[in-house]
Write an enzyme that holds these catalytic residues in place. Structure first.
Site, mmCIF file in Angstrom:
data_model
loop_
_atom_site.group_PDB
_atom_site.id
_atom_site.type_symbol
_atom_site.label_atom_id
_atom_site.label_comp_id
_atom_site.label_asym_id
_atom_site.label_seq_id
_atom_site.Cartn_x
_atom_site.Cartn_y
_atom_site.Cartn_z
ATOM 1 N N ASP A 1 74.442 69.130 26.979
ATOM 2 C CA ASP A 1 73.672 68.371 28.134
ATOM 3 C C ASP A 1 72.204 68.805 27.916
ATOM 4 O O ASP A 1 71.579 67.716 27.974
ATOM 5 C CB ASP A 1 74.098 69.024 29.433
ATOM 6 C CG ASP A 1 73.541 68.489 30.628
ATOM 7 O OD1 ASP A 1 73.498 67.261 30.896
ATOM 8 O OD2 ASP A 1 72.344 68.768 31.238
ATOM 9 N N ASP B 1 78.010 65.048 24.565
ATOM 10 C CA ASP B 1 77.368 64.533 26.084
ATOM 11 C C ASP B 1 76.389 63.537 25.751
ATOM 12 O O ASP B 1 75.747 63.242 24.681
ATOM 13 C CB ASP B 1 76.753 65.899 26.706
ATOM 14 C CG ASP B 1 76.664 65.611 28.104
ATOM 15 O OD1 ASP B 1 77.293 64.583 28.806
ATOM 16 O OD2 ASP B 1 75.976 66.503 28.867
ATOM 17 N N GLY B 2 75.947 62.934 27.020
ATOM 18 C CA GLY B 2 75.110 61.768 26.945
ATOM 19 C C GLY B 2 74.335 61.867 28.244
ATOM 20 O O GLY B 2 74.534 62.470 29.247
ATOM 21 N N GLU C 1 77.180 58.539 26.189
ATOM 22 C CA GLU C 1 78.396 59.503 26.205
ATOM 23 C C GLU C 1 79.353 58.903 24.929
ATOM 24 O O GLU C 1 79.645 59.512 24.110
ATOM 25 C CB GLU C 1 79.132 59.239 27.496
ATOM 26 C CG GLU C 1 78.534 59.854 28.582
ATOM 27 C CD GLU C 1 78.633 61.477 28.750
ATOM 28 O OE1 GLU C 1 79.249 62.045 27.846
ATOM 29 O OE2 GLU C 1 78.184 61.880 29.825
ATOM 30 N N ASP D 1 82.409 65.977 29.086
ATOM 31 C CA ASP D 1 82.745 65.978 30.399
ATOM 32 C C ASP D 1 82.870 64.561 31.047
ATOM 33 O O ASP D 1 82.779 64.320 32.216
ATOM 34 C CB ASP D 1 81.457 66.571 31.190
ATOM 35 C CG ASP D 1 79.950 66.051 30.874
ATOM 36 O OD1 ASP D 1 80.213 65.075 30.270
ATOM 37 O OD2 ASP D 1 79.368 66.756 31.083
ATOM 38 N N HIS E 1 78.469 70.706 34.122
ATOM 39 C CA HIS E 1 77.680 71.521 34.971
ATOM 40 C C HIS E 1 78.437 72.591 35.645
ATOM 41 O O HIS E 1 78.243 72.916 36.759
ATOM 42 C CB HIS E 1 76.778 70.972 36.050
ATOM 43 C CG HIS E 1 75.909 69.738 35.542
ATOM 44 N ND1 HIS E 1 75.148 70.198 34.242
ATOM 45 C CD2 HIS E 1 76.048 68.299 35.418
ATOM 46 C CE1 HIS E 1 74.215 68.927 34.084
ATOM 47 N NE2 HIS E 1 75.085 67.764 34.628
#
Length: 256
Positions: A146, A11-12, A50, A73, A136
């Site tokens: 995250d 994730d970023g 990301e 995501d 989320h």
């Protein structure tokens, strides 16, 4: 765990977009070892983070044979690396309408890492499968990467875990059954130029606005150097354009 597959979660995050950013990675190897990675960049964007997360994971695993299942995501990352990037490369890193590809250096780096993996290994040993997790949505591993990325984006240094899966306090194997990128709804035609617009987006400087009519959008961009604009036909298409532009939906301003 799926036999012989190394699981990767990435994730970023960015505080500002552009602004200080962070990336996070969890790697779970078939022998039951977990490694968390993360890092910070001072001036970047969410999409760059990301891409950086995915690249850092591939770099860390460059000498590790066996299939990789990379969970993210970011539809921008998945669609880019599985669809768009090949066309961009053939066109000399230009978009279909002749513009410069955003984040080209990051895409080139990611493609080079994948190409190197294919040179190092062969067949299933080099396989990389990109899988989507809705952000989320309560998936433990996605929530953790995250958390790592956000911490680094805020210039904090989280404690990163490295050790056996049995002692890891996060249920990384709790994964959704459907990890495919959401498709457009049935009957939605992306090529229909006459379909009523969902919105018109304009970007002037670093500010993106949403307009309900083309006339309002045109007034903002006409004659402005470096401005760009886009008609969208659905909420999903608008979200995709914003991802390509590196803009979060909450940062889009309504027209005056």
């Amino acid at each position: 765990m799926e036999s012989r597959a190394t699981l990767v979660f990435t994730d970023g995050a960015c505080s500002g977009n552009p602004g200080p950013g962070g990336w996070g990675v969890i790697i779970v190897t078939p022998d039951g070892q977990v490694t968390e990675l993360g890092g910070h960049e001072e001036d970047t964007t969410n999409n760059r983070m990301e891409l950086t997360g995915a690249g850092k994971a591939l770099r860390h695993l460059e000498r590790t044979p066996g299939p990789l299942h990379i969970y993210t995501d970011s539809t921008y990352v998945i669609q880019g690396i599985t669809r768009w990037a090949f066309g961009w490369a053939k066109r000399g890193w230009k978009t279909a309408d002749g513009g410069d590809v955003a984040n080209a250096a990051y895409w080139k780096r990611l493609m080079a890492l994948l190409a190197e993996r294919k040179k190092t290994f062969s067949g299933e040993e080099a396989a990389v499968d990109w899988r989507y997790i809705r952000g989320h949505s309560g998936v433990p591993a996605n929530e953790r990467v995250d958390e790592i990325a956000v911490a680094y984006s805020k210039r904090k240094t989280p404690v990163l875990y490295s050790g056996p899966l049995q002692a890891y306090g996060i249920a990384v194997m709790d994964l959704p059954e459907d990890t495919s990128v959401p498709e457009k709804s049935p009957g939605e035609r992306s090529s229909s130029g006459s379909k009523k617009a969902y919105s018109y987006l304009s970007e002037v400087g670093r500010t993106v606005k949403r307009h309900s009519t083309w006339a309002a959008c045109e007034r903002r961009v006409k004659g402005v150097a470096g401005a760009r604009f886009k008609k969208t036909r659905s909420a999903q298409e608008e979200a995709q354009v914003l991802e390509e532009w590196g803009v979060k939906p909450q940062d889009v301003q309504a027209e005056d």
